[in-house]
Structure formats: C-alpha cells, structure tokens
Design a protein around this motif. Structure first.
Motif, PDB file in Angstrom:
ATOM      1  N   LYS A 338       0.677  -1.191   0.052  1.00  0.00           N
ATOM      2  CA  LYS A 338      -0.068  -0.074  -0.010  1.00  0.00           C
ATOM      3  C   LYS A 338       0.991   1.353   0.017  1.00  0.00           C
ATOM      4  O   LYS A 338       0.746   2.229  -0.759  1.00  0.00           O
ATOM      5  CB  LYS A 338      -1.094   0.118   1.198  1.00  0.00           C
ATOM      6  N   ALA A 342       1.352   4.228  -3.199  1.00  0.00           N
ATOM      7  CA  ALA A 342       1.173   5.528  -2.757  1.00  0.00           C
ATOM      8  C   ALA A 342       2.231   6.292  -3.208  1.00  0.00           C
ATOM      9  O   ALA A 342       2.150   7.354  -3.566  1.00  0.00           O
ATOM     10  CB  ALA A 342       0.804   5.462  -1.317  1.00  0.00           C
ATOM     11  N   PRO A 345       2.313   6.461  -7.942  1.00  0.00           N
ATOM     12  CA  PRO A 345       1.126   6.522  -8.135  1.00  0.00           C
ATOM     13  C   PRO A 345       0.809   6.089  -9.942  1.00  0.00           C
ATOM     14  O   PRO A 345      -0.382   5.890 -10.236  1.00  0.00           O
ATOM     15  CB  PRO A 345       0.298   7.782  -7.863  1.00  0.00           C
ATOM     16  N   GLU A 365      -5.966  -2.333  -3.445  1.00  0.00           N
ATOM     17  CA  GLU A 365      -5.426  -0.993  -3.078  1.00  0.00           C
ATOM     18  C   GLU A 365      -4.603  -0.650  -4.480  1.00  0.00           C
ATOM     19  O   GLU A 365      -4.800   0.535  -4.845  1.00  0.00           O
ATOM     20  CB  GLU A 365      -4.602  -1.025  -2.033  1.00  0.00           C
ATOM     21  N   LYS A 368      -6.909   0.430  -7.072  1.00  0.00           N
ATOM     22  CA  LYS A 368      -7.563   1.851  -6.782  1.00  0.00           C
ATOM     23  C   LYS A 368      -6.490   2.945  -6.871  1.00  0.00           C
ATOM     24  O   LYS A 368      -6.909   3.968  -7.475  1.00  0.00           O
ATOM     25  CB  LYS A 368      -8.015   1.858  -5.180  1.00  0.00           C
ATOM     26  N   ARG A 369      -5.273   2.733  -6.592  1.00  0.00           N
ATOM     27  CA  ARG A 369      -4.481   3.768  -6.489  1.00  0.00           C
ATOM     28  C   ARG A 369      -3.733   4.133  -8.003  1.00  0.00           C
ATOM     29  O   ARG A 369      -3.227   5.000  -8.481  1.00  0.00           O
ATOM     30  CB  ARG A 369      -3.248   3.981  -5.652  1.00  0.00           C
ATOM     31  N   CYS A 370      -3.468   2.892  -8.881  1.00  0.00           N
ATOM     32  CA  CYS A 370      -2.611   3.049 -10.072  1.00  0.00           C
ATOM     33  C   CYS A 370      -3.376   2.704 -11.035  1.00  0.00           C
ATOM     34  O   CYS A 370      -3.485   1.351 -11.688  1.00  0.00           O
ATOM     35  CB  CYS A 370      -1.287   1.904  -9.920  1.00  0.00           C
TER      36      CYS A 370
END
Length: 502
Positions: A338, A342, A345, A365, A368-370
C-alpha cells in the motif's frame, strides 16, 4: 406547404499527406502491434504502417518468412533474434544483404557467434549502435576483436553471462579449429581502445578497476552476478561515473541498506536500477531510492528482503517511477505494498509474482491507486481466487497469472474492466474453466495471445470457438491434450492465429 429535405451523405476529405497520417497513427497507437488493424483499412494505410514499423522479433517459426518481412518493412531499425535457435550465420548474411540501416541487433542466447557472419554484417551495417550478445556459449576474445573492427559506431554492447566452455571443435567459435579461451581483459581493452563511442558495456567478469582506468564514456553499467569485488570497489567505480542512467548490480549479496544510501549520492541521473537477488536489502532501500533519485523510472528488487521492516509513516511521492519488479519477496505484506503504490502512483508495470503475503486487500488497493497499470504479473498466488478491479482501471494490456488461484469470477471482472487486454497468461490456473475464458475472449476485443497450458478444467473444444470468435487472436497455447489436425491448423492459420500443440 411542407417539403422534404433529403440529407446527403457527408463527404469528408481524407486525402492527407503521408506525414500527417504517420503523426496521427503515432498519437493514436503506442505499439506497432496495433498497426495491423489499420493496415487492413486500405492499401494506403498498409503502405504507411509498413513504413512505421521499426522493430521486428524473429523466432524459429517466423524464420521462413524473414526474407519477405525484410522486404516489406524497409524502415526496420531493431531486429531481435534472442528466441532464434537455427543457423545464425546465414541469418546474419541475409540481414547484411537486406539494405536495411539497422541501429540495434539482439543475437543473445546463441551457441556460437560466427566470425564470418559478424564481419559481413559489419561491412554493411556501419550505423549499428547497439549489439546484444548475452548468454553466448563460446564467447571469446577473438569475437570482441571482430566486433571492435566491424562495428566502429557501436555505443552499446552486451556480452554478459558467457559460459566459457573449454572444448575443441572443428567448427568452433573462432572458425579455425582451435580454442582461444574465454573473454579476458585483453578483449575488453580492444573494445575500449577501438570503439570511441562506446557508452554502455555489459560484463560478467572482475574488471572494475580496468573500467575505472579506461575512462570510458559510460552512461549504463551492468555487473549482474559478478564476483570477486567488494563494496569499496563498487564505490570507486560509481564515484567515477556520476552520469550513469542505468545500473544493474544484481546478486550483490554483500550490499546493505546503508551501502545503497551511501551510493545514492551518485544516482542523480539514474533512471533504472536492478538490485535483484541482493538478499540484505529491505524496505529502507526502496524508500531511499524513491526519495533520492528524482529521475528513477524502473526499480528491480526481486528476491531481496522487502517486507522485513515496518514502513515509515512519512514518505516522498515519486511520480517518475513507472516499473516495479518486486517478485519473490515472501515477506512483503499488504501494508508495505500500500505504501509502495502510494509512493509510485503512475506505475505502468508491476510484478508481484510469488509475494504470497499480499492478499485480495492489497490488490484492490493497487487497482484503486494505480490507474495507469498496463502490465501486471501475479504468478503463483494460489491463495488468491478473486479480487475487485476499480472501474477506472481500463488500461491493462498484459496480465500474467500463471499458477494462481484465479477463478471464473475474477476472469469475468478482468474481461469487463480491462477491454484493452492483449496478452493473458493463465498457465496452471486450475480454478479456471471455459466459462471464465469465454468472458475474457468476448469482452477483450484486442486480445492477441492467451496461454491455457495445464488449465485442466478448461475444455479443449473451446480452442476453435476462440479463433472464430476473436479475430484479433494471433497465438493460443491450448490446454494439455489438444492436438490439432492438419485441416484445423490450416483453418486457424487462415484466421491469422497460430495454435500450438497442448
């Protein structure tokens, strides 16, 4: 009084200069494999896409068509023969006569480099800048002499991992019936003295001091799995070359997090680093690199010691990092991954194969972020069966999930959310059936390759259905037991698809 107005078809003038079409194609498409669909539109587009193709990878199966391909794609600059196992000398002679103006040639993984073929090629390819000869079984100094004499403008040379087998052969690697020994300092000295433009050389010998003394204009250095030197020698070398953009020091088991912290002051121009198999490196090294290397684009920390320590609460985001290889780090946890995503990205390539400490929570996760991820490897995650993919993720082009526990529901999610998928590797996925495969094939309109080897619960009858249903498919590795008949092979090839025997 009413009157009807007949609408005439709107005429659009598309008679643009070829330079405009080329610019449009480059803006719309980011890989030459996408040119195929355009080439089918018209003869004009076929000619343009032929001119745009600059790279060609040749395997044993495509060798019979090579003369025709070299005539068709006259603007090729990069040829890759690392998967070719036939008569290399005849191939080099064929390339030499092709009138191409090559800039890069990869002839790695060969048993032998024929001196005559190299000489003929060099006589016709004076602008060759990059030559890759990694993992050549009988590489010797005499090959380096010929390379130095034949390719005067060479800038990059890869001679890593020669096997140095001491045998005699009447058709041996020096073409004279005698064995002249492996690569030595003499051969490297010949390269450094004759190739004034050499900026990158990949070695696997103990030559650190020689490289420092040679004062080569290097900007890339690969010392993967070398032995016989210490951190002090590595520090001396890197302090000499502050402008290195690529460093591979794979397998340096003596390196510690503190060592990397000290070396990082020389990494201001670094864009790619390979620290695979450096078993003492932990999360601390990852945070050091992303904090101290503003231009860093690619990090390889496969089989290190990631996940051993806790992650710091504060970190610096590095939007430049596009590729992470963190495979075979069994201690890597959801908490660590995670933090990593972060920090990075804008990831496009991520390899987490065999990182069994990561669960569905960690993968959700990531998605969601990448949102820019295009290439994802999650091989050998037997415990993971399903996961959610955020609706924003639509750029995934390659998914490798060999030996994983992915089930039909996960495949349905992939097909629904990743319509740009072109390569899918499901070898050994025992939870997958033809139901999940059909969902992917129906929804991914650009699918070109699929591997179903050892997918024992996928019915072999699905193969013909895939070829007919998805015209974009070019390669299928079917489940075990599938043996196509001659008529089936002709049918598949008529659709432009190569189906291997299961």
């Amino acid at each position: 009084m009413t009157s009807e107005v007949k609408q005439q078809p709107l005429a659009i003038d598309v008679d643009l200069p070829e330079e405009c079409w080329e610019l449009i194609f480059y803006l719309l498409l980011d890989h030459h494999r996408h040119f195929e669909s355009l080439s089918l539109v018209s003869k004009h587009f076929l000619v343009i896409t032929n001119q745009l193709r600059t790279t060609l990878t040749v395997s044993d199966q495509t060798t019979p068509f090579l003369p025709r391909l070299l005539r068709r794609f006259q603007h090729l600059r990069n040829l890759d023969f690392c998967g070719f196992h036939g008569d290399l000398e005849s191939i080099l002679c064929l390339i030499a006569k092709s009138k191409l103006d090559l800039e890069a040639l990869n002839i790695s993984n060969q048993k032998n480099l024929h001196l005559n073929g190299l000489h003929i090629l060099g006589s016709n390819m004076k602008n060759l800048k990059s030559l890759y000869c990694s993992k050549v079984s009988f590489l010797q100094d005499i090959h380096l002499f010929v390379i130095a004499a034949s390719f005067p403008r060479l800038e990059e040379l890869d001679i890593s991992y020669p096997e140095h087998k001491n045998i005699f052969s009447s058709t041996g690697s020096n073409d004279s019936g005698t064995f002249s020994g492996p690569v030595t300092d003499l051969g490297v000295s010949e390269l450094s003295s004759r190739l004034n433009n050499l900026i990158k050389i990949d070695l696997s010998d103990e030559l650190l001091i020689s490289i420092v003394e040679a004062c080569l204009p290097l900007n890339k250095l690969i010392l993967a799995r070398c032995h016989g030197f210490t951190f002090a020698g590595l520090l001396l070398l890197l302090s000499k070359y502050h402008s290195l953009s690529l460093i591979s020091i794979e397998g340096m088991n003596f390196l510690t997090d503190q060592n990397i912290n000290e070396l990082s002051k020389f990494f201001s121009k670094l864009t790619s680093i390979n620290l695979g198999l450096c078993s003492k490196l932990t999360n601390s090294t990852f945070f050091t690199l992303t904090r101290n290397c503003p231009l860093l684009n690619e990090i390889n920390m496969e089989r290190t010691n990631l996940g051993k320590e806790e992650c710091p609460t504060k970190f610096v985001v590095n939007p430049q990092v596009k590729s992470l290889n963190l495979a075979q780090n069994g201690k890597l946890s959801n908490e660590s991954i995670k933090k990593f995503v972060a920090i990075c990205p804008n990831l496009q390539v991520l390899n987490l194969s065999s990182c069994r400490g990561i669960t569905e929570e960690g993968f959700e996760e990531i998605f969601k972020r990448c949102s820019e991820i295009r290439h994802l490897e999650i091989n050998y995650f037997s415990a993971i069966t399903d996961f959610e993919i955020d609706s924003e993720v639509s750029k995934l082009e390659k998914l490798s999930a060999k030996g994983s526990g992915l089930n039909d529901e996960a495949l349905a999610m992939v097909g629904k959310r990743s319509c740009r998928l072109s390569i899918l590797d499901l070898a050994g996925c025992l939870n997958v059936t033809e139901k999940g495969v059909k969902e992917v094939v129906k929804n991914c309109r650009g699918l070109r390759e699929i591997n179903l080897k050892w997918c024992d619960n996928v019915n072999i009858d699905i193969v013909a259905w895939m070829v007919i249903t998805r015209p974009s498919l070019r390669k299928i590795i079917p489940p075990c037991g599938f043996v196509p008949t001659e008529s089936q092979m002709k049918l598949f090839l008529s659709h432009g698809c190569c189906v291997c025997e299961g």
